[in-house]
Design an enzyme around this catalytic site. Sequence first.
Site, PDB file in Angstrom:
ATOM      1  N   PHE A 134       0.860  -1.185   0.000  1.00  0.00           N
ATOM      2  CA  PHE A 134       0.000   0.000   0.000  1.00  0.00           C
ATOM      3  C   PHE A 134       0.892   1.228   0.000  1.00  0.00           C
ATOM      4  CE2 PHE A 134      -2.444   3.504   1.601  1.00  0.00           C
ATOM      5  CZ  PHE A 134      -3.629   3.382   0.892  1.00  0.00           C
ATOM      6  N   ASP A 219       9.199   2.441   1.623  1.00  0.00           N
ATOM      7  CA  ASP A 219       8.046   3.186   2.124  1.00  0.00           C
ATOM      8  C   ASP A 219       7.937   2.910   3.624  1.00  0.00           C
ATOM      9  OD1 ASP A 219       5.549   4.014   2.973  1.00  0.00           O
ATOM     10  OD2 ASP A 219       4.504   3.350   1.166  1.00  0.00           O
ATOM     11  N   LYS A 248       2.526   9.472   8.536  1.00  0.00           N
ATOM     12  CA  LYS A 248       1.758   9.018   9.716  1.00  0.00           C
ATOM     13  C   LYS A 248       2.270   9.539  11.069  1.00  0.00           C
ATOM     14  CE  LYS A 248      -1.091   5.508   7.750  1.00  0.00           C
ATOM     15  NZ  LYS A 248      -0.721   4.832   6.517  1.00  0.00           N
TER      16      LYS A 248
HETATM   17  C1  LIG Z   1      -0.943   5.110   5.064  1.00  0.00           C
HETATM   18  C2  LIG Z   1       0.123   4.723   4.120  1.00  0.00           C
HETATM   19  C3  LIG Z   1       0.383   5.458   2.955  1.00  0.00           C
HETATM   20  C4  LIG Z   1      -0.471   6.623   2.525  1.00  0.00           C
HETATM   21  O1  LIG Z   1      -0.393   7.675   3.424  1.00  0.00           O
HETATM   22  P1  LIG Z   1      -1.464   8.898   3.308  1.00  0.00           P
HETATM   23  O2  LIG Z   1      -0.993   9.849   4.359  1.00  0.00           O
HETATM   24  O3  LIG Z   1      -2.810   8.322   3.585  1.00  0.00           O
HETATM   25  O4  LIG Z   1      -1.353   9.450   1.945  1.00  0.00           O
HETATM   26  C5  LIG Z   1       1.441   5.078   2.166  1.00  0.00           C
HETATM   27  N1  LIG Z   1       2.217   4.027   2.496  1.00  0.00           N
HETATM   28  C6  LIG Z   1       2.004   3.293   3.612  1.00  0.00           C
HETATM   29  C7  LIG Z   1       2.910   2.158   3.933  1.00  0.00           C
HETATM   30  C8  LIG Z   1       0.946   3.607   4.450  1.00  0.00           C
HETATM   31  O5  LIG Z   1       0.726   2.862   5.534  1.00  0.00           O
END
Ligand SMILES: *Cc1c(COP(=O)(O)O)cnc(C)c1O
Length: 394
Positions: A134, A219, A248
């Site tokens: 994700f 990420d 986050k």
């Molecule tokens: C939540 C998340 C995103 C997206 O972050 P947003 O602030 O909602 O755009 C991207 N990568 C990972 C691993 C995430 O958990």
Amino acid sequence: MDTQQTIELFDKYVIANYGRLPRVIVKGQNGYLYDADGNEILDMFPGWAVSGIGHCHPKVVAAIKEQAEKLLHIDNTFYSEPQGVLAKMLSERGFGGKCFFCNSGAEANEAALKLARLHTASEKYKFITAEGSFHGRTFATVTATAQPKYHEGFLPLIPGFSYVPFNDIEALEKAFTDEVAAVMVEPIQGEGGINVADSEYLRTIRRLCDENNALMVLDEVQTGIGRTGKWFGYQHFDVVPDIITMAKALGGGVAIGAMMAAPEVAASLIPGKHASTFGGNALACAASIATLEAIEEENLLENAQKIGNYAMEKLNQLAQKHAAIDHVRGIGMMIGVQLSSDGSEIVAKCLERGLRINCTNQTVIRFMPAMIATAEQIDKAIEIFDSVLSEATG
Ligand SMILES: *Cc1c(COP(=O)(O)O)cnc(C)c1O
């Protein structure tokens, strides 16, 4: 306004793009939420990992108040001290990279993808990402997100992305061509169900990127800022990426995202190529600095390891007791409980009893307590989870 009135406002005026639980939250403190009907909820999934050091941490609140009286926002036409200080703190806790600031995880990943294209040779336009990943909801990051359910309705997507099974070295080697600009993966897949990368897998990504002049992007939007018991997830593995992205938990509850790139890679992001109006604003950076300081002053990395292990042990005991649990996996405060069937009902029942957890990928319960969580809070969460599981299986 009572709960019903607030929900009516949403029904009339807010786009219904989220499946919401029928609670109105009015206050958050430490590991707890309070709803408009006066219920206390033990939060084991604070803000989808945003409130990594708990709700309304006093140090973060104080920093926000102090900064708000001086300067809320100044555009990137100028310099401002909090942005520079935060970049230094992240660099020193990471791999010595330089930072670009934005406001969310998707934006941080978007910046990483653009930088990878800019930095590598012009024929390199492809990206490899992993199934179950994700990476966000913008067009490029949703394309990077290798889960068909997120693609439905948006075809055709951005060209150049190919997907490989997570932790599959052979598939990765096969997917690599001269045209690959970057590989992007999460060190621990979050939405995909708390899937931990193998060391060998990450080392292979590093080697293939080096051999092919491509960039290794991790990420760390969910794994970053201490959740796993280290500042960044990659630090559990014997590997150093070229770029990491974070968001986050970075702002302690305030919206902020960042991309950190090795200095020689960062040098390719010259004026005019990328920007963010709100990125690195003084308020968000002040909140973020206070968050990092709180983690250090209160030994929260250690606590995340210790309490994370404790929670994992307790959950493993539950797995012995309940056939509904297949197994438990994770690192630090990033724990997945693999169920043998759908978990959404369990999550709803836990909430009724005052416990907030999350279910992802249908069958994985996410326990992701704040780094300040105590053994007593874990005990209470386990007790509720245990009682709900007992009931579910008769
Ligand atoms: C939540 C998340 C995103 C997206 O972050 P947003 O602030 O909602 O755009 C991207 N990568 C990972 C691993 C995430 O958990």
